[in-house]
Scaffold this motif. Structure first.
Motif, PDB file in Angstrom:
ATOM      1  N   LEU A  27      67.984 -46.792 -18.021  1.00 19.28           N
ATOM      2  CA  LEU A  27      66.895 -47.006 -18.495  1.00 19.28           C
ATOM      3  C   LEU A  27      66.552 -45.669 -18.009  1.00 19.28           C
ATOM      4  O   LEU A  27      65.218 -45.503 -18.981  1.00 19.28           O
ATOM      5  N   LYS A  28      66.548 -45.233 -16.813  1.00 20.23           N
ATOM      6  CA  LYS A  28      66.079 -43.295 -16.830  1.00 20.23           C
ATOM      7  C   LYS A  28      66.321 -42.865 -18.312  1.00 20.23           C
ATOM      8  O   LYS A  28      65.939 -41.890 -18.413  1.00 20.23           O
ATOM      9  N   GLY A  29      67.652 -42.792 -18.660  1.00 23.84           N
ATOM     10  CA  GLY A  29      67.893 -41.862 -18.829  1.00 23.84           C
ATOM     11  C   GLY A  29      67.937 -42.727 -20.605  1.00 23.84           C
ATOM     12  O   GLY A  29      67.174 -41.469 -21.201  1.00 23.84           O
ATOM     13  N   VAL A  41      57.148 -40.842 -20.165  1.00 21.50           N
ATOM     14  CA  VAL A  41      57.728 -42.222 -19.473  1.00 21.50           C
ATOM     15  C   VAL A  41      57.463 -43.035 -18.224  1.00 21.50           C
ATOM     16  O   VAL A  41      57.633 -42.320 -16.642  1.00 21.50           O
ATOM     17  N   ALA A  42      56.427 -43.142 -18.457  1.00 20.64           N
ATOM     18  CA  ALA A  42      56.476 -44.510 -16.131  1.00 20.64           C
ATOM     19  C   ALA A  42      57.063 -46.338 -16.276  1.00 20.64           C
ATOM     20  O   ALA A  42      56.291 -46.693 -17.154  1.00 20.64           O
ATOM     21  N   LEU A  43      57.747 -46.077 -16.554  1.00 26.44           N
ATOM     22  CA  LEU A  43      59.480 -46.858 -16.152  1.00 26.44           C
ATOM     23  C   LEU A  43      58.136 -48.211 -14.527  1.00 26.44           C
ATOM     24  O   LEU A  43      58.352 -48.772 -15.101  1.00 26.44           O
ATOM     25  N   GLY A  44      58.116 -47.702 -13.961  1.00 28.78           N
ATOM     26  CA  GLY A  44      57.653 -47.963 -12.348  1.00 28.78           C
ATOM     27  C   GLY A  44      58.434 -48.907 -12.553  1.00 28.78           C
ATOM     28  O   GLY A  44      58.588 -50.143 -11.776  1.00 28.78           O
ATOM     29  N   THR A  58      69.597 -42.260 -32.575  1.00 25.53           N
ATOM     30  CA  THR A  58      70.169 -42.440 -32.213  1.00 25.53           C
ATOM     31  C   THR A  58      70.124 -42.394 -30.224  1.00 25.53           C
ATOM     32  O   THR A  58      70.015 -41.693 -29.341  1.00 25.53           O
ATOM     33  N   PRO A  59      69.240 -43.217 -29.728  1.00 26.40           N
ATOM     34  CA  PRO A  59      69.261 -44.106 -28.347  1.00 26.40           C
ATOM     35  C   PRO A  59      70.727 -43.601 -28.028  1.00 26.40           C
ATOM     36  O   PRO A  59      71.515 -43.588 -28.103  1.00 26.40           O
ATOM     37  N   SER A  60      70.047 -43.163 -27.313  1.00 23.71           N
ATOM     38  CA  SER A  60      71.072 -42.830 -25.847  1.00 23.71           C
ATOM     39  C   SER A  60      70.017 -42.503 -24.350  1.00 23.71           C
ATOM     40  O   SER A  60      69.212 -42.280 -23.905  1.00 23.71           O
ATOM     41  N   PRO A  61      70.904 -44.020 -23.013  1.00 19.82           N
ATOM     42  CA  PRO A  61      72.246 -44.372 -23.746  1.00 19.82           C
ATOM     43  C   PRO A  61      71.782 -45.415 -24.911  1.00 19.82           C
ATOM     44  O   PRO A  61      70.518 -45.809 -24.895  1.00 19.82           O
ATOM     45  N   ASP A  62      72.975 -45.808 -25.360  1.00 25.01           N
ATOM     46  CA  ASP A  62      72.861 -46.270 -26.448  1.00 25.01           C
ATOM     47  C   ASP A  62      72.256 -47.796 -26.816  1.00 25.01           C
ATOM     48  O   ASP A  62      72.531 -48.505 -24.893  1.00 25.01           O
ATOM     49  N   LEU A  63      72.192 -48.804 -26.741  1.00 29.87           N
ATOM     50  CA  LEU A  63      70.799 -50.121 -27.043  1.00 29.87           C
ATOM     51  C   LEU A  63      72.125 -51.186 -26.516  1.00 29.87           C
ATOM     52  O   LEU A  63      71.599 -52.138 -25.625  1.00 29.87           O
ATOM     53  N   ALA A  64      72.947 -51.184 -27.264  1.00 26.09           N
ATOM     54  CA  ALA A  64      73.560 -51.852 -26.717  1.00 26.09           C
ATOM     55  C   ALA A  64      74.815 -52.023 -25.106  1.00 26.09           C
ATOM     56  O   ALA A  64      74.540 -53.016 -24.228  1.00 26.09           O
ATOM     57  N   SER A  65      74.655 -50.951 -24.839  1.00 22.92           N
ATOM     58  CA  SER A  65      75.037 -50.395 -23.473  1.00 22.92           C
ATOM     59  C   SER A  65      74.316 -50.771 -22.202  1.00 22.92           C
ATOM     60  O   SER A  65      74.032 -52.036 -21.054  1.00 22.92           O
ATOM     61  N   ILE A  66      72.651 -51.121 -22.630  1.00 28.78           N
ATOM     62  CA  ILE A  66      72.008 -51.371 -22.159  1.00 28.78           C
ATOM     63  C   ILE A  66      71.712 -53.050 -21.818  1.00 28.78           C
ATOM     64  O   ILE A  66      71.593 -54.063 -21.085  1.00 28.78           O
ATOM     65  N   THR A  67      72.036 -53.555 -23.337  1.00 28.11           N
ATOM     66  CA  THR A  67      72.054 -55.632 -23.444  1.00 28.11           C
ATOM     67  C   THR A  67      72.904 -55.443 -22.475  1.00 28.11           C
ATOM     68  O   THR A  67      73.048 -56.518 -21.500  1.00 28.11           O
TER      69      THR A  67
END
Length: 210
Positions: free
Chosen positions: A87-89, A12-15, A43-52
């Motif tokens: 995001l990298k995780g 994946v390229a996040l840039g 099961t997204p990791s990290p979870d989407l709530a933490s990212i939000t």
């Protein structure tokens, strides 16, 4: 003794290092939206709530930094670094899911709203079709021959012969097709004409347009 074909791992390229704070916030929200209730990512990791939560902190600190309050930029940068780590995780998680299903890896990564890291593009010895630098573009190239005329076609339905359409005929071995729809898979093929005699078409190459 037979050998198994090499499986290409997709990255994946996040840039993130090239993004402004506003772009980082926008991209993060796009990833969250794309992955929310997406059955490909149970099961997204990290979870989407933490990212939000973290992107909300970055956005709030960014708005404060616009007022030029002392120390506000440094605080925003600190929260920004935390977001990038998350995001990298998340990108690593998407890569794991994608590479577990290599035949559909590109589509899986796209489903997360993310882009695929491009391999270094070397001068092709045979027909090549890869995403261009701009969205909605694909770069085509073929084996070069003296005084050759290069012909390129494309389709979205390679199983229907009548669906192939000409997109370029000329003396330039390289051609960039523009105006394509991002997220759509296109198929391309090429042929070379020498002294008015057209050779066989290459094997169709598919590209999921970014």
């Amino acid at each position: 003794m037979s050998t198994k074909p090499k499986v290409v791992k997709r990255l994946v390229a996040l840039g993130t290092s090239r993004l402004s704070v506003v772009q980082l916030i926008s991209d993060t929200r796009h990833y969250v939206t794309s992955m929310t209730a997406n059955t490909l990512f149970p099961t997204p990791s990290p979870d989407l709530a933490s990212i939000t939560t973290q992107v909300n902190l970055v956005e709030a600190d960014y708005n404060v930094s616009l007022t030029r309050v002392k120390g506000s930029v440094a605080k925003m940068r600190a929260e920004q670094k935390k977001l990038v780590i998350l995001l990298k995780g998340l990108a690593a998680y998407v890569e794991t899911i994608a590479n577990a299903n290599p035949d559909h890896a590109l589509d899986i990564i796209a489903s997360a709203g993310m882009a695929v890291k491009k391999s270094p593009v070397r001068k092709p010895k045979t027909f090549s079709a890869v995403n261009g630098k701009l969205k909605g573009t694909v770069m085509l190239s073929n084996k070069g021959i003296p005084r050759g005329t290069y012909i390129y076609e494309m389709t979205t339905d390679p199983n229907t012969p009548a669906s192939w359409t000409y997109i370029y005929t000329g003396s330039n071995v390289k051609f960039t097709k523009t105006g394509l729809v991002s997220g759509t898979r296109y198929y391309f093929r090429g042929a070379i004409s020498n002294k008015g005699i057209q050779g066989d078409w290459t094997v169709a190459t598919d590209v999921l347009v970014q």
